[in-house]
Design a protein around this motif. Structure first.
Motif, mmCIF file in Angstrom:
data_model
loop_
_atom_site.group_PDB
_atom_site.id
_atom_site.type_symbol
_atom_site.label_atom_id
_atom_site.label_comp_id
_atom_site.label_asym_id
_atom_site.label_seq_id
_atom_site.Cartn_x
_atom_site.Cartn_y
_atom_site.Cartn_z
ATOM 1 N N SER A 62 -3.885 5.873 3.304
ATOM 2 C CA SER A 62 -4.430 5.436 4.587
ATOM 3 C C SER A 62 -4.660 6.630 5.511
ATOM 4 O O SER A 62 -5.664 6.701 6.223
ATOM 5 C CB SER A 62 -3.490 4.430 5.260
ATOM 6 N N HIS B 86 -6.101 0.130 2.055
ATOM 7 C CA HIS B 86 -5.889 1.388 2.783
ATOM 8 C C HIS B 86 -6.985 1.607 3.815
ATOM 9 O O HIS B 86 -6.722 2.051 4.941
ATOM 10 C CB HIS B 86 -5.840 2.564 1.806
ATOM 11 N N ARG B 87 -8.232 1.288 3.456
ATOM 12 C CA ARG B 87 -9.339 1.482 4.390
ATOM 13 C C ARG B 87 -9.239 0.514 5.569
ATOM 14 O O ARG B 87 -9.594 0.855 6.690
ATOM 15 C CB ARG B 87 -10.676 1.323 3.652
ATOM 16 N N THR C 7 0.833 -1.200 0.000
ATOM 17 C CA THR C 7 0.000 0.000 0.000
ATOM 18 C C THR C 7 0.869 1.253 0.000
ATOM 19 O O THR C 7 2.093 1.189 0.123
ATOM 20 C CB THR C 7 -0.919 0.028 1.235
ATOM 21 N N GLU D 137 -6.338 -0.688 6.796
ATOM 22 C CA GLU D 137 -5.262 -0.146 7.632
ATOM 23 C C GLU D 137 -5.756 1.058 8.430
ATOM 24 O O GLU D 137 -5.373 1.258 9.587
ATOM 25 C CB GLU D 137 -4.064 0.220 6.754
ATOM 26 N N THR D 138 -6.614 1.859 7.805
ATOM 27 C CA THR D 138 -7.242 2.985 8.505
ATOM 28 C C THR D 138 -8.048 2.496 9.698
ATOM 29 O O THR D 138 -7.978 3.065 10.797
ATOM 30 C CB THR D 138 -8.164 3.750 7.538
#
Length: 431
Positions: free
Chosen positions: A130, A213-214, A125, A216-217
């Motif tokens: 993120s 990314h979402r 990523t 990891e967010t």
């Protein structure tokens, strides 16, 4: 292992759905919305794009206020019962014209650290994305988009249960998007069906297909919330995230390639490109795109199509010997024979001088999803110097990577079609 939970989803109001407006209010995921599509979507002042891409001088605070205003005015409403939501998409495969149907379901999934190997990533990523999604999540305290995950359930019992519940009385919404994909959402509130699906998937792992990314967010946000509250026992809303899950065996699951386009490199790095490739590759040159495409369709593994726009030359490069990748990346790297690994390591790093850190910053590389005509782009867009035409990554390679707990190069896969944003939403604070 994988813990699923039904939830009372939010969605645009029934009156808007019944008027047939739902297609004007929802949007593709934030990361595939071009400037032109954003302008088209934003023509409706209540389209979800005003929130998911609503960053301004306030960050996402004004976007969050807008979303709360929609809730207060009942533009968006909440279901009365906890449910799973069947998500069906009918589509035509780009270029081939084949018709397919992909069916999954929307659920809450308990967030797990990657080290537990319950939720498994498959791609690298880019951290800046993120952080942007974390800003949005902090402001809205809501899941407005779904992460796309895949599971492996060979008996197809989950798929059968989903098909059985595609009943007219369960239909919540349907619309056709601007790519011609038909989206349908059905509710499942029958606790017996929900419990059966949960039991079937509990011993399984989930591969992140789209939305790294979402996810990891969500990991970062959960940690923030738990630290703020003193890490209390029991589940918190922030411990779960909304996902669409699809069986690896579902006949509608499709991976398309993501092509690479090079721009802005000093001309001396491009000069004699095909000649310099001969150190690592067998080079085939063609008179034009048609003969190159025909060759690529029947080409051996590790073959990549190339248009050298600087010199006006079409060709294909085929890795001479896989032992080259053994040496470059090591035999312990299960991704070393992927076309994307070969391209990023040998072509980008060794031949063009674009090191791994520069690749992460996207300074010289654009990515073109397989739904678009790469040959048209190659011919019409003057800014590009080299265009790399990729083959899709096989699903078995994705499984091999995640089970070895190794990540592929970024954008090695493009699962098509995308799961759309704003169809079903979830507020964390109200659970």
């Amino acid at each position: 292992m994988a813990v699923l939970k039904p939830f009372r989803g939010y969605h645009y109001s029934q009156r808007l759905i019944e008027k047939g407006h739902i297609g004007e209010l929802v949007a593709p995921p934030y990361d595939v919305i071009s400037r032109r599509k954003k302008e088209l979507l934003a023509r409706n002042p209540q389209n979800i794009v005003h929130v998911i891409l609503g960053k301004d001088d306030s960050g996402y605070q004004n976007a969050a206020k807008l979303f709360r205003n929609w809730l207060a005015k009942e533009v968006i409403e909440r279901d009365s019962l906890p449910a799973f939501y069947v998500y069906e998409q009918e589509f035509t495969v780009p270029r081939s014209g084949e018709k397919k149907v992909r069916t999954g379901f929307i659920t809450l999934v308990r967030i797990e650290e990657f080290e537990k190997r319950i939720i498994l990533p498959h791609e690298k990523t880019m951290p800046k994305y993120s952080q942007d999604r974390l800003e949005l999540l902090r402001a809205t305290e809501a899941n407005l988009e779904q992460i796309f995950g895949i599971f492996n359930e060979s008996t197809m019992e989950v798929d059968s249960l989903l098909e059985e519940n595609k009943k007219r009385e369960n239909l919540l919404m349907e619309f056709v998007d601007f790519d011609g994909v038909l989206h349908r959402i059905f509710r499942i509130s029958d606790t017996r069906v929900i419990d059966r699906i949960r039991r079937l998937l509990n011993p399984r792992t989930i591969i992140l297909a789209d939305g790294h990314h979402r996810y990891e967010t969500s990991l970062m946000y959960r940690q923030e919330v738990r630290e703020k509250l003193g890490d209390p026992p029991g589940d918190l809303p922030a411990d779960y995230v909304m996902m669409t899950l699809v069986n690896l065996k579902n006949p509608g699951l499709l991976v398309l390639p993501t092509h690479r386009l090079i721009h802005g490199l000093p001309v001396e790095r491009i000069k004699d490109f095909f000649k310099r490739c001969e150190e690592y590759f067998v080079v085939h040159l063609f008179e034009g795109e048609e003969s190159m495409e025909l060759f690529l369709e029947q080409a051996p593994p590790n073959t990549i199509g190339v248009y050298d726009k600087v010199e006006g030359t079409w060709g294909c490069i085929t890795l001479r010997d896989r032992r080259i990748m053994d040496e470059k990346l090591g035999k312990e790297d299960v991704n070393r024979y992927l076309d994307t690994s070969v391209l990023h390591k040998l072509v980008f790093e060794e031949i063009l001088g674009i090191d791994e850190e520069t690749q992460k910053k996207n300074l010289y590389i654009d990515y073109l999803r397989g739904t678009k005509d790469v040959f048209q782009i190659a011919n019409e867009e003057n800014e590009y110097q080299l265009v790399f035409v990729m083959k899709p990554t096989p699903l078995e390679d994705v499984e091999r990577a995640v089970h070895a707990f190794q990540r592929m190069p970024q954008k090695s896969t493009y699962f098509y079609p995308k799961v759309w944003s704003g169809l079903i939403m979830r507020l964390l604070e109200e659970e």
